[in-house]
Scaffold this active site. Structure first.
Site, PDB file in Angstrom:
ATOM      1  CB  ALA A  18      -0.878   0.111   1.372  1.00  6.59           C
ATOM      2  N   GLY A  54       0.460   5.277   0.984  1.00 12.17           N
ATOM      3  CA  GLY A  54      -0.342   6.368   1.799  1.00 12.17           C
ATOM      4  C   GLY A  54       0.443   7.904   1.728  1.00 12.17           C
ATOM      5  N   GLY A  55      -0.197   8.770   2.686  1.00 10.82           N
ATOM      6  CA  GLY A  55       0.483  10.216   2.426  1.00 10.82           C
ATOM      7  C   GLY A  55       1.720  10.313   3.139  1.00 10.82           C
ATOM      8  CG  MET A  56       2.736   8.489   6.844  1.00  9.01           C
ATOM      9  SD  MET A  56       2.651   8.636   8.797  1.00  9.01           S
ATOM     10  CE  MET A  56       4.379   8.779   9.050  1.00  9.01           C
ATOM     11  CB  ALA A  57       5.098   5.471   5.100  1.00  3.34           C
ATOM     12  CB  THR A  58       5.598   3.197  -0.082  1.00  3.79           C
ATOM     13  OG1 THR A  58       5.472   4.359  -0.480  1.00  3.79           O
ATOM     14  CG2 THR A  58       5.201   1.886  -0.939  1.00  3.79           C
ATOM     15  CB  VAL A  59       3.366  -0.672   3.803  1.00  2.00           C
ATOM     16  CG1 VAL A  59       3.552  -2.003   4.474  1.00  2.00           C
ATOM     17  CG2 VAL A  59       3.322   0.546   4.511  1.00  2.00           C
ATOM     18  CE  LYS A 118       4.051   4.053   8.424  1.00  2.00           C
ATOM     19  NZ  LYS A 118       3.204   4.406   9.522  1.00  2.00           N
ATOM     20  CG  ASP A 130      -6.141   8.363  12.774  1.00  2.00           C
ATOM     21  OD1 ASP A 130      -7.392   8.667  12.939  1.00  2.00           O
ATOM     22  OD2 ASP A 130      -5.688   8.140  11.648  1.00  2.00           O
TER      23      ASP A 130
END
Length: 709
Positions: free
Chosen positions: A25, A27-32, A47, A141
């Site tokens: 996946a 996302g806005g702060m990292a790729t996993v 991550k 969150d």
């Protein structure tokens, strides 16, 4: 190569250890990525921070520090952080890889969960949050997207307190921490998140698990956020039939005022466990007769009578842990948004597309800022000169009137818009002022628990407070010299610069057991009272050597260290045991001596001649009756028979003289003439022999024969 944005680093060995297998996946702060730990031969979720964030030293330092804190959490419901490192500018975390899906996927499939199953899921989530709160970590969150459900039914919480940052490439400005559907009122107002904020979000999530929807919904995120601030969460039983105790759980957790909620996840968890135990077997309220309401309230067909494993386990959705971890926690998302799917546009991008049409509104900054765009273009109509009264003139006049009316309406619309913007800005100003004077100047107190005095004062100073020493107290769980409690407690709200009183631990409270043997019970209580001990008499026994009232034994050895309020059990002496005296007068002296000695007495035997009592028989006993104590002396007088007298020597004495001597000695003389035929009277003859012989002892009155001739 920038791993954080590349789609094809498969096969690369990161940091000489982690072999990247597949993209999970982005996302806005990292790729996993899914990867394999080649040293331990196990799958991990890798991550990797985006390059622009990894270049920020402050962000990386916070990211590493919080990752280390999360790695120390030992709760089985927390997604484990195994490792952290950097390889050629790629800052990464190695985390536990979960085979399963997110709780959001479960809700999409099932709609909602039954009450018992929803509470069971909430227990797992709160167990993880409680572990974090005890470590001083706030999640910020909590939402279904960050809760993972393994194929084996295990529930784990992801993205625990990790560093958050806004991507420089973001198309929006975000001032709120958390997703709008689950954000707490204080976070929506720009205040610092506390454990009570996590409790609120968990309460909203529990409401959604029970009802299938969030309590605050609206056409825009602004409306949803305002609902969190202005509106109470309704009881979930208004949507589905539920016990009142479940309503109480949700309403307490989602109180708008933080101080009215559970203090932290541990308190919420305990309340859920108590509620589950209390409502086992309790009937649900009957739904209304309305068929539509009844259908809406109907229990999901697969919610009841199954275990958590059976209810939540499903088809493997590879990389759900990555999908949850990759989503930027600070990114506000719509209630129906799922985690970013591989290859799809991010939630952020989808938002940008949704907000691109004229007249739309967006949440852009804390606490409540709205951007409006509007197409102000209008149509101008020219009036052609034409002869008055002609058909062309009439048409031109009609067009002119229409154009004038349109311009008037447009002008009115613009004035209305300007007026609305003015009122909105005025409301924001008033709300900001009210926030500042009402709560903006107030800060949440930091946790000083477990710190030394110096560390506590330093942390309080860093947070804008003044820590003062409030004394010391014993603690069974906190090491001596560390803070055991504070007033106010962590997470309370105070004006900046206010005092926090902390209490230091003295360590476990222990006392040394004193010597109680040989003391009276009153004396023992006087010794034990200052040491916070109690003395309890368990038994009283006879003792030949210890006087009555003195302690013989104690249950805890002297010198042993014990806790406060320890009970010492003692045995008290009753003194020597009374013994009954048996009278042996007239009985065998041997029997009397043996029996009295066996009873515990000391026997003093005396012998005495008796003309009347047979030898060996007890003449008298002192004392003869009553009672005595062991080793007391008892005297018995035993008959030795009649008195024995020594037979005097009368040989050679004349018969008369001999008889006189024997009579004086107490004997009866018997003269025997050895030759009676000679006719002598014998009185002048001398005694030739005597029987018994001289020197023998005979009872008084015995006969002694004297022989003469």
């Amino acid at each position: 190569m920038d791993l954080s944005v590349s789609d094809a680093p498969v096969g690369r060995l990161l940091d000489g250890r982690y072999r990247i297998e597949a993209l999970v996946a982005r996302g806005g702060m990292a790729t996993v990525y899914k990867a394999t730990d080649t040293r331990l031969d196990r799958p991990v979720a890798l991550k990797i921070m985006h390059a622009e964030l990894a270049a920020d030293d402050d962000f990386v330092a916070r990211f590493i520090g919080e990752a280390r804190a999360v790695a120390q959490l030992s709760d089985p419901n927390v997604v484990n952080v195994f490792d952290q490192g950097e390889d050629d500018g790629a800052v990464y975390l190695a985390m536990e890889y979960i085979h399963g899906r997110t709780l959001r996927d479960v809700l999409h499939e099932r709609g909602r969960l039954g009450a018992d199953l929803a509470l069971e899921v909430a227990e797992s989530v709160l167990s993880a949050l409680a572990s974090a709160h005890r470590a001083g970590i706030v999640h910020r969150d909590v939402k279904p997207e960050n809760v993972l459900v393994g194929n084996d039914g295990r529930v784990k919480v992801a993205d625990f307190g990790l560093a958050r940052a806004n991507s420089s490439s973001s198309k929006t400005t975000r001032g709120l921490l958390g997703t709008v559907s689950y954000i707490s009122p204080e976070q929506a107002l720009g205040e610092r998140a506390t454990p009570r904020s996590d409790v609120y979000s968990a309460g909203i999530m529990l409401y959604e698990l029970l009802t299938g929807k969030t309590p605050h919904e609206g056409p825009t995120d602004f409306v949803v956020v305002r609902s969190h601030i202005d509106d109470d969460v309704p009881p979930p039983s208004e949507a589905v039939p539920l016990p009142r105790a479940v309503d109480d759980l949700v309403l307490t957790a989602t109180a708008r005022e933080p101080m009215e909620r559970y203090a932290d996840a541990s308190a919420f968890l305990n309340a859920i466990r108590s509620t589950r135990a209390a409502i086992v077997g309790a009937p649900l309220p009957e739904p209304d007769d309305d068929p539509e309401l009844t259908a809406a309230h109907a229990e999901p067909r697969d919610s009841a009578g199954v275990t958590l494993d059976e209810a939540l386990a499903g088809t493997v959705l590879a990389g759900q842990v990555g999908r949850a971890e990759a989503d930027e926690p600070d990114e506000p998302s719509r209630p129906d948004d799922d985690a970013d799917e591989p290859g799809d546009a991010t939630a952020e991008d989808r938002w940008a597309g949704e907000d691109s049409h004229p007249g739309s509104t967006r949440l852009i900054d804390a606490p409540l800022s709205i951007r409006f765009t509007e197409d102000d273009t209008g149509e101008e109509a020219a009036v052609a000169a034409a002869p008055t009264g002609s058909r062309a003139a009439r048409q031109a006049e009609a067009r002119a009137r229409t154009s004038s009316h349109r311009r008037t309406e447009q002008a009115r619309g613009r004035r209305g818009l300007y007026l609305f913007l003015f009122v909105l800005l005025l409301a924001i100003g008033v709300a900001t002022a009210a926030w500042w004077y009402g709560s903006g100047r107030w800060d949440s107190t930091p946790s000083l628990l477990g710190l030394t005095a110096e560390q506590a004062e330093a942390r309080a100073d860093d947070s804008g407070f003044n820590a003062v020493n409030g004394g010391e107290q014993y603690s069974e769980s906190v090491e001596a010299g560390q803070v055991v409690s504070t007033e106010p407690a962590p997470g309370e709200r105070l004006l900046g610069g206010a005092e926090i009183t902390y209490v230091l631990s003295l360590g476990p409270e222990r006392y040394e057991v004193p010597e109680l043997v040989g003391q009276t019970v009153d004396q023992a209580n006087e010794l034990a009272a200052p040491l916070s001990m109690t003395v309890r008499v368990e038994d009283e026994v006879y003792h030949d050597e210890v006087e009555a009232g003195l302690i013989l034994t104690q249950s805890i050895e002297p010198g042993e260290q014990v806790r406060r309020d320890t009970e010492v059990v003692v045995t008290v002496s009753r003194g020597p045991q009374p013994l009954e005296i048996e009278d042996f007068t007239g009985r065998s002296g041997e029997e009397a001596q043996a029996a009295l000695a066996e009873a515990g007495f000391t026997v003093n035997r005396q012998e005495q001649t008796s003309e009347d009592v047979e030898a060996g028989v007890v003449i008298s006993q002192d004392p003869a009756t009553g009672s005595g104590f062991r080793n007391d002396e008892i005297t018995i007088v035993v008959s030795s028979g009649p008195e024995l007298i020594e037979v005097p020597n009368v040989r050679g004495e004349r018969v008369e003289k001999a008889e006189e001597i024997l009579r004086e000695a107490g004997f009866v003389p018997e003269a025997v003439d050895l030759f009676p035929e000679f006719g002598s009277n014998g009185r002048g003859d001398r005694v030739q022999n005597q029987e018994p012989a001289a020197g023998e002892r005979l009872p008084r009155g015995s006969t002694v024969r004297i022989i003469y001739f």
